[in-house]
Motif scaffolding. Structure first.
Motif, PDB file in Angstrom:
ATOM      1  N   PRO A 187      -6.877   1.567   2.113  1.00 14.94           N
ATOM      2  CA  PRO A 187      -6.467   2.508   1.058  1.00 14.94           C
ATOM      3  C   PRO A 187      -4.960   2.518   0.872  1.00 14.94           C
ATOM      4  O   PRO A 187      -4.207   2.303   1.826  1.00 14.94           O
ATOM      5  N   ASP A 188      -4.524   2.768  -0.373  1.00 13.21           N
ATOM      6  CA  ASP A 188      -3.086   2.947  -0.553  1.00 13.21           C
ATOM      7  C   ASP A 188      -2.722   4.320   0.004  1.00 13.21           C
ATOM      8  O   ASP A 188      -3.584   5.163   0.240  1.00 13.21           O
ATOM      9  N   TYR A 189      -1.454   4.526   0.249  1.00 12.15           N
ATOM     10  CA  TYR A 189      -0.989   5.727   0.937  1.00 12.15           C
ATOM     11  C   TYR A 189      -1.390   7.005   0.193  1.00 12.15           C
ATOM     12  O   TYR A 189      -1.875   7.956   0.817  1.00 12.15           O
ATOM     13  N   ALA A 190      -1.203   7.052  -1.110  1.00 11.95           N
ATOM     14  CA  ALA A 190      -1.522   8.266  -1.872  1.00 11.95           C
ATOM     15  C   ALA A 190      -3.011   8.597  -1.771  1.00 11.95           C
ATOM     16  O   ALA A 190      -3.387   9.752  -1.543  1.00 11.95           O
ATOM     17  N   ARG A 191      -3.850   7.595  -1.918  1.00 10.54           N
ATOM     18  CA  ARG A 191      -5.298   7.813  -1.806  1.00 10.54           C
ATOM     19  C   ARG A 191      -5.666   8.246  -0.395  1.00 10.54           C
ATOM     20  O   ARG A 191      -6.466   9.156  -0.202  1.00 10.54           O
ATOM     21  N   LEU A 192      -5.086   7.595   0.606  1.00 12.03           N
ATOM     22  CA  LEU A 192      -5.370   7.953   1.987  1.00 12.03           C
ATOM     23  C   LEU A 192      -5.000   9.411   2.255  1.00 12.03           C
ATOM     24  O   LEU A 192      -5.763  10.143   2.886  1.00 12.03           O
ATOM     25  N   TYR A 223      -9.563   8.966   9.574  1.00 15.63           N
ATOM     26  CA  TYR A 223      -9.966   7.626   9.147  1.00 15.63           C
ATOM     27  C   TYR A 223      -9.294   6.571  10.015  1.00 15.63           C
ATOM     28  O   TYR A 223      -8.198   6.771  10.521  1.00 15.63           O
ATOM     29  N   LYS A 230       0.803  -1.223   0.000  1.00 14.66           N
ATOM     30  CA  LYS A 230       0.000   0.000   0.000  1.00 14.66           C
ATOM     31  C   LYS A 230       0.837   1.274   0.000  1.00 14.66           C
ATOM     32  O   LYS A 230       0.292   2.368  -0.056  1.00 14.66           O
ATOM     33  N   ASN A 265      -9.905  -5.009   0.311  1.00 16.59           N
ATOM     34  CA  ASN A 265      -9.670  -3.948  -0.670  1.00 16.59           C
ATOM     35  C   ASN A 265     -10.000  -2.579  -0.100  1.00 16.59           C
ATOM     36  O   ASN A 265      -9.718  -1.554  -0.721  1.00 16.59           O
ATOM     37  N   LYS A 304      -4.949  11.906   0.209  1.00 17.01           N
ATOM     38  CA  LYS A 304      -5.959  12.777  -0.418  1.00 17.01           C
ATOM     39  C   LYS A 304      -7.232  12.797   0.423  1.00 17.01           C
ATOM     40  O   LYS A 304      -7.858  13.843   0.598  1.00 17.01           O
ATOM     41  N   MET A 305      -7.607  11.636   0.954  1.00 17.34           N
ATOM     42  CA  MET A 305      -8.792  11.556   1.812  1.00 17.34           C
ATOM     43  C   MET A 305      -8.583  12.364   3.088  1.00 17.34           C
ATOM     44  O   MET A 305      -9.477  13.104   3.518  1.00 17.34           O
TER      45      MET A 305
END
Length: 191
Positions: A136-141, A108, A39, A133, A143-144
């Motif tokens: 979240p991957d780090y980049a998506r996390l 989160y 991730k 699934n 952004k969240m």
């Protein structure tokens, strides 16, 4: 089920140090590898076994949080709790921990048994995603996290969350409770 020592040691994936081998530690090590290798979480920003200390009725308690991800300013942004049992049973406890963690609340949190997982919005307590699934991957996390609205708890909110958290910790026999029942009294058997 309690975490118990298996009498040996193993090398911690994150720190490289020798640590006690326990019934849950192998699962924590798998989670750490998943977060870092699959991730993309920076190893240096992920801390294991972070103590969450709290007080109820003038008594001090501590619950260890399996993983906390920090940002580059050393603020917690994501919390991961391992559970042994139905993931849904641990969702509320996880949300409370994410609200109470030092420097938090975090936006989160994730609760997982390494076969199932629930990603939770800490502000609302709602499920964001379910299944492995959902991690979240780090980049998506990031952004969240950047888009999340998070506010510090008031003293009243903190008190309420602490009591709920303490209740859940005790219910599932967290690190602070004793899971031993007093002996059954002797009752004469009727024939």
């Amino acid at each position: 089920m309690h975490e118990t020592s298996l009498g040996g040691t193993l090398r911690d994936y994150l720190s490289g140090e020798e640590i006690d081998e326990t019934t849950f530690e192998e699962f924590r090590q798998l989670l750490a590898r998943l977060l870092v290798e699959e991730k993309g979480y920076p190893k240096n920003l992920l801390k294991a076994k972070v103590p969450l200390q709290y007080c109820v009725e003038d008594k001090e308690f501590e619950r260890v949080i399996d993983f906390v991800l920090y940002d580059k300013q050393n603020r917690p942004v994501f919390l991961v709790m391992f559970c042994a049992g139905d993931v849904a049973t641990f969702e509320r406890e996880t949300v409370c921990a994410a609200r109470l963690i030092d420097g938090g609340p975090v936006p989160y949190a994730l609760v997982t048994d390494t076969m199932d997982a629930t990603l939770l919005d800490v502000r609302t307590g709602d499920e964001v995603a379910r299944g492995m699934n959902a991690v979240p991957d780090y980049a998506r996390l990031m952004k969240m996290v950047e888009a999340a609205e998070i506010k510090p708890l008031t003293e009243e909110q903190r008190e309420k969350q602490t009591r709920v958290f303490h209740t859940y910790c005790g219910f599932v026999c967290g690190d602070h409770c004793e899971c031993s029942l007093p002996p059954m009294p002797d009752f004469p058997l009727k024939k």
